[in-house]
Design a protein around this motif. Structure first.
Motif, PDB file in Angstrom:
ATOM      1  N   GLY A 168     -85.291 -23.457-108.488  1.00 32.99           N
ATOM      2  CA  GLY A 168     -84.442 -22.249-109.592  1.00 32.99           C
ATOM      3  C   GLY A 168     -86.305 -21.031-109.371  1.00 32.99           C
ATOM      4  N   LEU A 169     -87.646 -21.253-109.725  1.00 34.36           N
ATOM      5  CA  LEU A 169     -88.733 -20.759-109.701  1.00 34.36           C
ATOM      6  C   LEU A 169     -88.692 -19.503-108.726  1.00 34.36           C
ATOM      7  CD1 LEU A 169     -91.460 -22.458-111.021  1.00 34.36           C
ATOM      8  CD2 LEU A 169     -90.046 -20.077-112.250  1.00 34.36           C
ATOM      9  N   ILE A 170     -87.896 -20.286-106.813  1.00 34.79           N
ATOM     10  CA  ILE A 170     -88.557 -20.073-105.739  1.00 34.79           C
ATOM     11  C   ILE A 170     -86.644 -19.171-105.843  1.00 34.79           C
ATOM     12  CG2 ILE A 170     -87.977 -19.466-103.438  1.00 34.79           C
ATOM     13  CD1 ILE A 170     -89.323 -22.664-103.424  1.00 34.79           C
ATOM     14  N   LEU A 171     -85.787 -18.925-106.121  1.00 32.83           N
ATOM     15  CA  LEU A 171     -84.488 -17.962-106.576  1.00 32.83           C
ATOM     16  C   LEU A 171     -84.863 -17.102-108.077  1.00 32.83           C
ATOM     17  CD1 LEU A 171     -81.864 -20.313-105.785  1.00 32.83           C
ATOM     18  CD2 LEU A 171     -82.515 -18.619-104.431  1.00 32.83           C
ATOM     19  N   LEU A 172     -85.836 -17.210-108.523  1.00 32.87           N
ATOM     20  CA  LEU A 172     -86.067 -16.208-109.471  1.00 32.87           C
ATOM     21  C   LEU A 172     -86.542 -14.106-108.522  1.00 32.87           C
ATOM     22  CD1 LEU A 172     -86.483 -14.957-113.018  1.00 32.87           C
ATOM     23  CD2 LEU A 172     -88.623 -15.840-112.434  1.00 32.87           C
ATOM     24  N   PRO A 173     -86.826 -14.031-108.340  1.00 29.65           N
ATOM     25  CA  PRO A 173     -87.286 -12.881-107.785  1.00 29.65           C
ATOM     26  C   PRO A 173     -85.799 -11.700-106.898  1.00 29.65           C
ATOM     27  CG  PRO A 173     -89.713 -13.982-106.889  1.00 29.65           C
ATOM     28  CD  PRO A 173     -87.696 -14.964-107.472  1.00 29.65           C
ATOM     29  N   ILE A 174     -84.980 -12.903-106.386  1.00 30.15           N
ATOM     30  CA  ILE A 174     -83.750 -12.360-105.970  1.00 30.15           C
ATOM     31  C   ILE A 174     -83.159 -11.931-106.635  1.00 30.15           C
ATOM     32  CG2 ILE A 174     -82.702 -14.454-105.001  1.00 30.15           C
ATOM     33  CD1 ILE A 174     -82.025 -11.025-103.583  1.00 30.15           C
ATOM     34  N   MET A 175     -82.648 -13.169-108.017  1.00 30.30           N
ATOM     35  CA  MET A 175     -82.210 -13.362-108.767  1.00 30.30           C
ATOM     36  C   MET A 175     -82.246 -11.760-109.397  1.00 30.30           C
ATOM     37  SD  MET A 175     -81.198 -16.585-109.669  1.00 30.30           S
ATOM     38  CE  MET A 175     -80.249 -16.575-111.651  1.00 30.30           C
ATOM     39  N   VAL A 197     -77.275 -20.357-114.742  1.00 32.74           N
ATOM     40  CA  VAL A 197     -78.511 -20.501-115.309  1.00 32.74           C
ATOM     41  C   VAL A 197     -78.713 -21.472-117.321  1.00 32.74           C
ATOM     42  CG1 VAL A 197     -80.846 -19.721-115.546  1.00 32.74           C
ATOM     43  CG2 VAL A 197     -79.399 -18.876-114.157  1.00 32.74           C
ATOM     44  N   ALA A 198     -77.634 -20.344-118.053  1.00 32.39           N
ATOM     45  CA  ALA A 198     -77.778 -21.002-119.614  1.00 32.39           C
ATOM     46  C   ALA A 198     -77.164 -22.348-119.126  1.00 32.39           C
ATOM     47  CB  ALA A 198     -76.818 -19.937-120.248  1.00 32.39           C
ATOM     48  N   LEU A 199     -76.422 -22.840-118.512  1.00 35.25           N
ATOM     49  CA  LEU A 199     -75.917 -24.068-118.322  1.00 35.25           C
ATOM     50  C   LEU A 199     -76.157 -24.775-117.639  1.00 35.25           C
ATOM     51  CD1 LEU A 199     -71.919 -23.013-117.483  1.00 35.25           C
ATOM     52  CD2 LEU A 199     -72.846 -24.562-120.057  1.00 35.25           C
ATOM     53  N   ALA A 200     -76.967 -24.613-116.434  1.00 32.61           N
ATOM     54  CA  ALA A 200     -78.201 -25.323-116.457  1.00 32.61           C
ATOM     55  C   ALA A 200     -79.422 -25.864-117.116  1.00 32.61           C
ATOM     56  CB  ALA A 200     -79.328 -25.150-114.785  1.00 32.61           C
ATOM     57  N   PHE A 201     -80.185 -24.899-117.910  1.00 34.25           N
ATOM     58  CA  PHE A 201     -80.743 -25.682-119.140  1.00 34.25           C
ATOM     59  C   PHE A 201     -80.726 -26.157-120.308  1.00 34.25           C
ATOM     60  CE2 PHE A 201     -83.365 -22.012-117.458  1.00 34.25           C
ATOM     61  CZ  PHE A 201     -84.627 -22.152-117.060  1.00 34.25           C
ATOM     62  N   ALA A 202     -78.577 -25.221-120.284  1.00 31.99           N
ATOM     63  CA  ALA A 202     -78.734 -26.569-121.661  1.00 31.99           C
ATOM     64  C   ALA A 202     -77.957 -27.813-121.006  1.00 31.99           C
ATOM     65  CB  ALA A 202     -77.099 -25.914-122.186  1.00 31.99           C
ATOM     66  N   PHE A 203     -77.755 -27.966-119.699  1.00 30.43           N
ATOM     67  CA  PHE A 203     -76.631 -29.124-118.960  1.00 30.43           C
ATOM     68  C   PHE A 203     -77.157 -29.940-117.644  1.00 30.43           C
ATOM     69  CE2 PHE A 203     -73.807 -27.550-122.330  1.00 30.43           C
ATOM     70  CZ  PHE A 203     -73.450 -28.309-123.371  1.00 30.43           C
ATOM     71  N   PRO A 204     -78.575 -29.576-117.927  1.00 29.21           N
ATOM     72  CA  PRO A 204     -79.158 -30.113-116.779  1.00 29.21           C
ATOM     73  C   PRO A 204     -78.566 -31.663-114.988  1.00 29.21           C
ATOM     74  CG  PRO A 204     -80.746 -30.274-117.998  1.00 29.21           C
ATOM     75  CD  PRO A 204     -80.053 -30.278-119.013  1.00 29.21           C
ATOM     76  N   GLY A 205     -78.166 -32.080-116.001  1.00 30.33           N
ATOM     77  CA  GLY A 205     -78.136 -33.514-115.924  1.00 30.33           C
ATOM     78  C   GLY A 205     -77.185 -33.156-114.909  1.00 30.33           C
ATOM     79  N   PRO A 206     -75.749 -33.104-114.772  1.00 27.88           N
ATOM     80  CA  PRO A 206     -74.801 -33.102-113.667  1.00 27.88           C
ATOM     81  C   PRO A 206     -75.330 -32.708-112.514  1.00 27.88           C
ATOM     82  CG  PRO A 206     -73.776 -32.353-115.866  1.00 27.88           C
ATOM     83  CD  PRO A 206     -75.549 -32.520-116.292  1.00 27.88           C
ATOM     84  N   GLY A 207     -75.995 -31.481-112.363  1.00 26.30           N
ATOM     85  CA  GLY A 207     -76.122 -31.080-111.151  1.00 26.30           C
ATOM     86  C   GLY A 207     -77.745 -31.623-110.432  1.00 26.30           C
ATOM     87  N   ALA A 208     -78.749 -31.626-111.237  1.00 26.29           N
ATOM     88  CA  ALA A 208     -79.856 -32.724-110.840  1.00 26.29           C
ATOM     89  C   ALA A 208     -79.504 -33.091-109.909  1.00 26.29           C
ATOM     90  CB  ALA A 208     -81.263 -32.443-112.091  1.00 26.29           C
ATOM     91  N   ASP A 209     -80.745 -34.207-109.012  1.00 31.98           N
ATOM     92  CA  ASP A 209     -80.130 -35.015-108.167  1.00 31.98           C
ATOM     93  C   ASP A 209     -80.332 -36.545-109.043  1.00 31.98           C
ATOM     94  OD1 ASP A 209     -81.429 -36.136-105.892  1.00 31.98           O
ATOM     95  OD2 ASP A 209     -82.942 -37.568-106.387  1.00 31.98           O
ATOM     96  N   SER A 247     -79.197 -25.308-108.722  1.00 29.68           N
ATOM     97  CA  SER A 247     -80.654 -24.731-108.190  1.00 29.68           C
ATOM     98  C   SER A 247     -81.379 -24.916-109.222  1.00 29.68           C
ATOM     99  CB  SER A 247     -80.382 -23.289-107.559  1.00 29.68           C
ATOM    100  OG  SER A 247     -79.337 -22.903-106.396  1.00 29.68           O
ATOM    101  N   PHE A 248     -80.690 -24.698-109.895  1.00 27.76           N
ATOM    102  CA  PHE A 248     -81.546 -24.710-111.469  1.00 27.76           C
ATOM    103  C   PHE A 248     -82.035 -26.085-112.215  1.00 27.76           C
ATOM    104  CE2 PHE A 248     -82.125 -20.168-111.120  1.00 27.76           C
ATOM    105  CZ  PHE A 248     -83.123 -19.463-111.318  1.00 27.76           C
TER     106      PHE A 248
END
Length: 327
Positions: free
Chosen positions: A296-303, A20-32, A217-218
């Motif tokens: 990411g928000l949808i997955l927050l409860p299960i996480m 999750v921290a990597l997604a917030f720091a480097f979202p580009g590679p995993g984003a659309d 996902s994030f």
């Protein structure tokens, strides 16, 4: 002592935080449009996870615990009926306190099947009915492939926020979840021995793939600034998941009293009936909601629910495992 502690260290939970921290720091590679090509990577990861589940799933162990029908009925009703009913009740009480995406995520949590590995491990540590735990956890995973998307589609239709036609969801589920699961089960004829000898490797690949899916996902939600202003939503989600867990556990415990279950069966019912799977929840969400940046928000409860259930059930397993032997 040091060796035992090192062996028990589970890198998955801290790894989830790192993803999750990597997604917030480097979202580009995993984003659309990113260089990881998430539109292909996620589906390949989902197929790999369910193929490995199929290879590891022993129907001999499933048959060994098949005859406690009252116990099995209680666990499956708790997983796929009690949870959604309580979830709808809590969402009605919450009203507009949480956003629509988190409301969907909360119900999605309630619609998920139980865990497999942790349910069996906790039941074993607490000296419960392990064959029945294997049966229920495996059966829940199989049922969830069909029931979880059906319940989620029903909720989306009732809330007027349907994102994708049910037919498309079902087709994707069959192609990327059911088919790899069946292929994995058929491949046990040749791979069962290899899977038994390499459980740790399979577990590491499984968990590593899930962490990669958590990251992707994030990424979209971070890149599109979806998380702005959702601090209160996360706090309400934490409170809601905690209340949900204890409500389900309490109701299962009371039902076991009414049915006169043995201590071993009661332990199995509590551990299998109160758990929700992150291992299947993330891949299934990728298939059902992969087109929305709010994933990411949808997955927050299960996480939130996942580490919480492990912590509480771990304490209970240790306590119940130390009870005196019968007789």
């Amino acid at each position: 002592m040091t060796t035992r502690t090192r062996r028990r260290f589970d890198w998955f939970l801290p790894g989830m935080g790192v993803s999750v921290a990597l997604a917030f720091a480097f979202p580009g590679p995993g984003a659309d449009g990113g260089w990881l090509h998430p539109e292909l990577l996620t589906k390949a990861g989902v197929a790999l996870i369910f193929f490995l589940h199929g290879v590891a799933m022993s129907f001999d162990a499933l048959k060994a615990g098949a005859f406690r029908w009252r116990l099995h009925l209680l666990v499956q009703l708790a997983t796929f009926q009690l949870f959604p009913m309580l979830g709808l009740l809590m969402l009605a009480v919450a009203g507009g306190l949480i956003s629509p995406s988190l409301r969907l995520g909360f119900f999605y949590l309630c619609a998920l099947p139980s865990t497999v590995s942790s349910s069996v491990a906790m039941t074993s540590a607490a000296r419960g009915n392990v064959p029945a735990a294997v049966f229920n956890a495996t059966l829940s995973s199989l049922i969830g492939v069909a029931v979880t998307p059906a319940l989620t589609a029903w909720y989306l239709g009732g809330s007027g926020t349907s994102r994708q036609p049910l037919g498309g969801v079902i087709l994707d589920m069959v192609v990327w979840l059911v088919l790899p699961l069946v292929v994995g089960q058929l491949a046990r004829r040749w791979l069962a021995g290899w899977a038994s000898r390499n459980k740790r490797t399979i577990d590491a690949v499984d968990k590593g793939t899930i962490l990669l899916l958590v990251y992707t996902s994030f990424c979209d939600s971070v890149a599109m600034n979806v998380w702005s202003g959702h601090g209160a939503d996360a706090a309400w989600t934490f409170v809601g998941t905690l209340l949900l867990f204890f409500a389900v556990m309490g109701l299962i415990w009371a039902t076991c009293d009414l049915l006169g279950f043995s201590t071993e069966d009661r332990i199995t019912a509590v551990f299998c009936g109160s758990k929700k799977t992150l291992a299947s929840g993330v891949p299934m969400a990728q298939i059902m909601f992969g087109e929305t940046p709010e994933l990411g928000l949808i997955l927050l409860p299960i996480m939130i629910y996942h580490p919480m259930q492990l912590l509480i059930c771990g304490v209970l397993a240790g306590r119940w495992g130390r009870r005196p032997e019968a007789g």
